[in-house]
Write a protein that holds these residues in place. Structure first.
Motif, PDB file in Angstrom:
ATOM      1  N   LYS A 274       0.810  -1.218   0.000  1.00 18.39           N
ATOM      2  CA  LYS A 274       0.000   0.000   0.000  1.00 18.39           C
ATOM      3  C   LYS A 274       0.844   1.268   0.000  1.00 18.39           C
ATOM      4  O   LYS A 274       0.588   2.204  -0.762  1.00 18.39           O
ATOM      5  CB  LYS A 274      -0.938  -0.017   1.207  1.00 18.39           C
ATOM      6  CG  LYS A 274      -1.879   1.182   1.276  1.00 18.39           C
ATOM      7  CD  LYS A 274      -2.760   1.101   2.516  1.00 18.39           C
ATOM      8  CE  LYS A 274      -3.653   2.333   2.626  1.00 18.39           C
ATOM      9  NZ  LYS A 274      -4.458   2.316   3.875  1.00 18.39           N
ATOM     10  N   GLU A 275       1.869   1.323   0.833  1.00 21.66           N
ATOM     11  CA  GLU A 275       2.685   2.526   0.939  1.00 21.66           C
ATOM     12  C   GLU A 275       3.372   2.875  -0.376  1.00 21.66           C
ATOM     13  O   GLU A 275       3.505   4.040  -0.737  1.00 21.66           O
ATOM     14  CB  GLU A 275       3.726   2.362   2.046  1.00 21.66           C
ATOM     15  CG  GLU A 275       3.154   2.411   3.447  1.00 21.66           C
ATOM     16  CD  GLU A 275       4.240   2.416   4.515  1.00 21.66           C
ATOM     17  OE1 GLU A 275       5.443   2.425   4.141  1.00 21.66           O
ATOM     18  OE2 GLU A 275       3.897   2.408   5.702  1.00 21.66           O
ATOM     19  N   PHE A 276       3.816   1.842  -1.085  1.00 20.39           N
ATOM     20  CA  PHE A 276       4.502   2.070  -2.360  1.00 20.39           C
ATOM     21  C   PHE A 276       3.569   2.759  -3.347  1.00 20.39           C
ATOM     22  O   PHE A 276       3.941   3.765  -3.977  1.00 20.39           O
ATOM     23  CB  PHE A 276       5.002   0.744  -2.934  1.00 20.39           C
ATOM     24  CG  PHE A 276       5.666   0.863  -4.279  1.00 20.39           C
ATOM     25  CD1 PHE A 276       7.009   1.185  -4.370  1.00 20.39           C
ATOM     26  CD2 PHE A 276       4.948   0.666  -5.453  1.00 20.39           C
ATOM     27  CE1 PHE A 276       7.629   1.313  -5.614  1.00 20.39           C
ATOM     28  CE2 PHE A 276       5.560   0.784  -6.692  1.00 20.39           C
ATOM     29  CZ  PHE A 276       6.907   1.102  -6.772  1.00 20.39           C
ATOM     30  N   TYR A 277       2.357   2.246  -3.501  1.00 19.04           N
ATOM     31  CA  TYR A 277       1.422   2.805  -4.487  1.00 19.04           C
ATOM     32  C   TYR A 277       0.875   4.153  -4.047  1.00 19.04           C
ATOM     33  O   TYR A 277       0.642   5.035  -4.885  1.00 19.04           O
ATOM     34  CB  TYR A 277       0.301   1.807  -4.767  1.00 19.04           C
ATOM     35  CG  TYR A 277       0.799   0.547  -5.437  1.00 19.04           C
ATOM     36  CD1 TYR A 277       1.279   0.577  -6.748  1.00 19.04           C
ATOM     37  CD2 TYR A 277       0.822  -0.665  -4.764  1.00 19.04           C
ATOM     38  CE1 TYR A 277       1.766  -0.569  -7.361  1.00 19.04           C
ATOM     39  CE2 TYR A 277       1.299  -1.818  -5.361  1.00 19.04           C
ATOM     40  CZ  TYR A 277       1.782  -1.768  -6.662  1.00 19.04           C
ATOM     41  OH  TYR A 277       2.264  -2.900  -7.265  1.00 19.04           O
ATOM     42  N   GLU A 278       0.678   4.347  -2.769  1.00 15.24           N
ATOM     43  CA  GLU A 278       0.262   5.663  -2.288  1.00 15.24           C
ATOM     44  C   GLU A 278       1.340   6.697  -2.582  1.00 15.24           C
ATOM     45  O   GLU A 278       1.029   7.837  -2.962  1.00 15.24           O
ATOM     46  CB  GLU A 278      -0.018   5.601  -0.782  1.00 15.24           C
ATOM     47  CG  GLU A 278      -1.318   4.892  -0.424  1.00 15.24           C
ATOM     48  CD  GLU A 278      -1.540   4.810   1.076  1.00 15.24           C
ATOM     49  OE1 GLU A 278      -2.696   4.585   1.489  1.00 15.24           O
ATOM     50  OE2 GLU A 278      -0.552   4.963   1.844  1.00 15.24           O
ATOM     51  N   ALA A 279       2.594   6.303  -2.406  1.00 15.30           N
ATOM     52  CA  ALA A 279       3.700   7.217  -2.694  1.00 15.30           C
ATOM     53  C   ALA A 279       3.769   7.543  -4.189  1.00 15.30           C
ATOM     54  O   ALA A 279       4.112   8.677  -4.565  1.00 15.30           O
ATOM     55  CB  ALA A 279       5.020   6.610  -2.226  1.00 15.30           C
ATOM     56  N   LYS A 280       3.448   6.575  -5.034  1.00 15.83           N
ATOM     57  CA  LYS A 280       3.438   6.821  -6.479  1.00 15.83           C
ATOM     58  C   LYS A 280       2.409   7.892  -6.841  1.00 15.83           C
ATOM     59  O   LYS A 280       2.683   8.808  -7.631  1.00 15.83           O
ATOM     60  CB  LYS A 280       3.111   5.519  -7.235  1.00 15.83           C
ATOM     61  CG  LYS A 280       4.285   4.583  -7.405  1.00 15.83           C
ATOM     62  CD  LYS A 280       5.297   5.148  -8.377  1.00 15.83           C
ATOM     63  CE  LYS A 280       6.521   4.258  -8.491  1.00 15.83           C
ATOM     64  NZ  LYS A 280       7.596   4.908  -9.256  1.00 15.83           N
TER      65      LYS A 280
END
Length: 597
Positions: free
Chosen positions: A554-560
């Motif tokens: 989740k954190e990776f895609y939110e950061a994207k």
């Protein structure tokens, strides 16, 4: 000392989620056996080599530099051993044709290896990097005998290659070059002249160096139409493929450079050296573009490399460095001060670095996918379309990525503050190393003039329309998606503006050709921001879908998504000022009635 960690997760995202490279390989007859597991294994091993072997040598190369003693260049401590390890690992053979010892893997996969080795140690990576260009040039334009003689050894890394273009009086105007090629009775030529700025021109890493040299035949036409291309080995090669005596060439001196000290930039003297015609007579510059385009893609990666290295080290420093308090109140009241990452202006710089690194990564692999597709294209129409896309996107990639890579490197120094100015942290080296990227393989101005003048206006806008086509299609297909409106609406407007600006400059150029030169750099930078906007919008769409599905990352895609919004809100508005300056006309630069100097 700067530290490097290979961004394998982001490489996975760009290569396989954004661009579906694994699926592209699987659907092709040539690369169907290049599975996800195989590609991941290659990248994992390269990451270890880059992090553990090359990165520690980066400051050593900068400090020691190369030395010239009794006509022989020595590379910094550890460079030769690292190169032998690289060769033994089979890394030089990745994308080469199997007929000459290569592994026939996709260029887009080999590019990831170049990114990691280059970010870890750009000066070292240039030695094998230039060999790829020599291989491509001989493979495209050489005779069967030349391929058999040189490609096996270049492909294996046993020999390395260079390109010898300019001379002290030439700069980018190669039509002025004076190096001569006198024919011999045996079909060879005696090459005489002096070349400057020859990266990797001499070194102690390999047993032979194959120089690809521009020179003039007797009675050749003046200018660029009278240039031929030659293969000139440092050590002559016997008919049976073994090495013979030394050729009549030498390193006259090493350039004292601002950066990339670990790479030998040589003045090369050719004193009647034996050479061999590569390609047709007087068509050398056309053939050399095979090498130059390879080098331009390589230099694009350099822009990415310096942005990534600056970002990684700036982020680590900003998390640890305590200085001042957040204006909204202490974030870590138990400490003497807050870490500087809490300050919005520091975050602006970090996010700018990250946007240029991740945007550059998307851009270069987007271009690499077209290069792979060209290799397996079946029809002439498909090949021409892909060649057109590469022709337009290559100068944008080279110039925009190096300009923004340098900006990111400078921001690294700024985030470190006074410590950024001190050698031990590695940020000042990153700035010095990155500065050359906007100069060699064609300056930003040369790339911009090529883009606007040759690729866009001289094609009647055809190449531009082919490049914009997929972007317009993406916007049309997602026009009704409310969650993407903040990306699609401005992107659609910019694509229309890209066309209108092109028409406006083209019309002005009909009355005064200097209008093209006056507008070209701003036009290229505008083009780069729009290309990145398209890719960030695609990345945001994919990330939104992943979050909607439910994901453990989740954190990776939110950061994207967050980074895409930052790019659109903080960096993409630069296109407004670029549009204004590029259409302000040539009179504020070149007025025949006024001398402002």
């Amino acid at each position: 000392m700067a530290h490097y960690k290979a961004p394998l997760r982001d490489l996975e995202f760009v290569r396989n989620e954004l661009l579906s490279m694994n699926q592209f390989y699987a659907d092709s007859a040539q690369w169907s056996e290049v599975s996800h597991d195989l590609a991941s294994a290659i990248l994992d091993e390269c990451a270890k080599f880059s992090e553990n072997v090359l990165a520690p040598l980066n400051p050593i190369g900068d400090k020691q530099g190369c030395t010239l003693t009794d006509g022989q260049v020595s590379t910094p401590e550890g460079f030769k051993e690292a190169y032998q390890q690289y060769v033994e690992g089979g890394w030089p053979t990745l994308e080469g044709p199997a007929a000459y010892g290569g592994q026939d893997l996709p260029s887009s996969l080999a590019l990831a290896v170049t990114e990691m080795t280059g970010t870890a140690n750009w000066a070292w990576s240039m030695y094998p990097g230039l060999s790829h260009g020599a291989c491509h040039t001989i493979d495209h334009h050489g005779t069967d005998q030349q391929k058999e003689t040189y490609l096996h050894h270049l492909m294996s890394g046993q020999w390395t290659g260079t390109m010898c273009l300019t001379e002290s009086h030439c700069g980018s105007d190669l039509g002025l070059l004076r190096t001569k090629a006198e024919p011999n009775a045996d079909g060879s030529y005696n090459i005489s002249g002096t070349k400057i700025f020859i990266s990797s021109g001499d070194h102690d890493l390999a047993e032979n160096i194959v120089h690809i040299v521009l020179a003039r035949l007797p009675d050749a036409p003046k200018g660029t139409k009278g240039i031929s291309l030659f293969i000139v080995p440092k050590v002559n090669v016997n008919p049976d493929g073994t090495l013979g005596d030394n050729n009549a060439l030498s390193c006259g001196s090493l350039e004292e450079k601002m950066g990339i000290h670990g790479n030998a930039t040589c003045v090369m003297n050719f004193d009647g050296a034996k050479g061999y015609l590569l390609g047709p007579e007087n068509r050398g510059l056309n053939c050399m573009f095979t090498f130059m385009n390879t080098a331009r893609i390589g230099t694009s990666i350099q822009g990415l490399a310096h942005a990534e290295l600056a970002y990684q080290n700036s982020l680590a420093y900003a998390k640890d460095r305590l200085q001042m308090r957040a204006l909204s109140g202490p974030v870590e009241p138990d400490k003497a001060a807050d870490p500087i990452i809490v300050h919005p202006d520091v975050r602006r710089m970090l996010l700018t670095q990250k946007a240029f690194a991740e945007g550059g990564r998307m851009m270069i692999y987007y271009v690499a996918l077209f290069s792979d597709a060209l290799k397996i294209a079946k029809t002439d129409e498909e090949k021409q379309q892909l060649e057109n896309l590469l022709a337009l996107l290559t100068p944008i990639s080279k110039a925009f990525m190096t300009e923004t890579g340098f900006e990111a490197a400078n921001l690294g120094m700024q985030i470190f503050g006074g410590h950024g100015y001190i050698r031990e942290w590695g940020m000042e080296q990153n700035v010095r190393d990155s500065r050359i990227s906007m100069l060699y393989e064609g300056t930003t101005g040369i790339q911009a003039l090529d883009l606007l003048g040759r690729k866009v206006i001289m094609s009647g806008g055809k190449l531009l329309q082919e490049a914009i086509g997929p972007m317009i299609e993406f916007c049309n297909n997602n026009a009704d998606r409310e969650e993407l409106a903040e990306f699609i609406t401005p992107l659609s407007a910019l694509l229309k503006q890209w066309n209108s600006l092109t028409e406006q400059i083209g019309a002005a150029a009909m009355n005064n050709a200097d209008e093209v030169n006056a507008a070209c750099v701003d036009y290229l930078m505008f083009s780069g921001y729009v290309c990145y906007a398209f890719l960030f919008a695609r990345a945001a769409k994919i990330s939104q879908a992943k979050l909607a599905e439910g994901t453990n990352d989740k954190e990776f895609y939110e950061a994207k998504i967050y980074l895409a919004k930052f790019f659109y809100q903080r960096l993409l508005p630069r296109t407004s000022s670029l549009a204004q300056t590029m259409t302000s006309g040539v009179d504020n630069l070149l007025n025949k009635d006024i001398n402002p100097f």
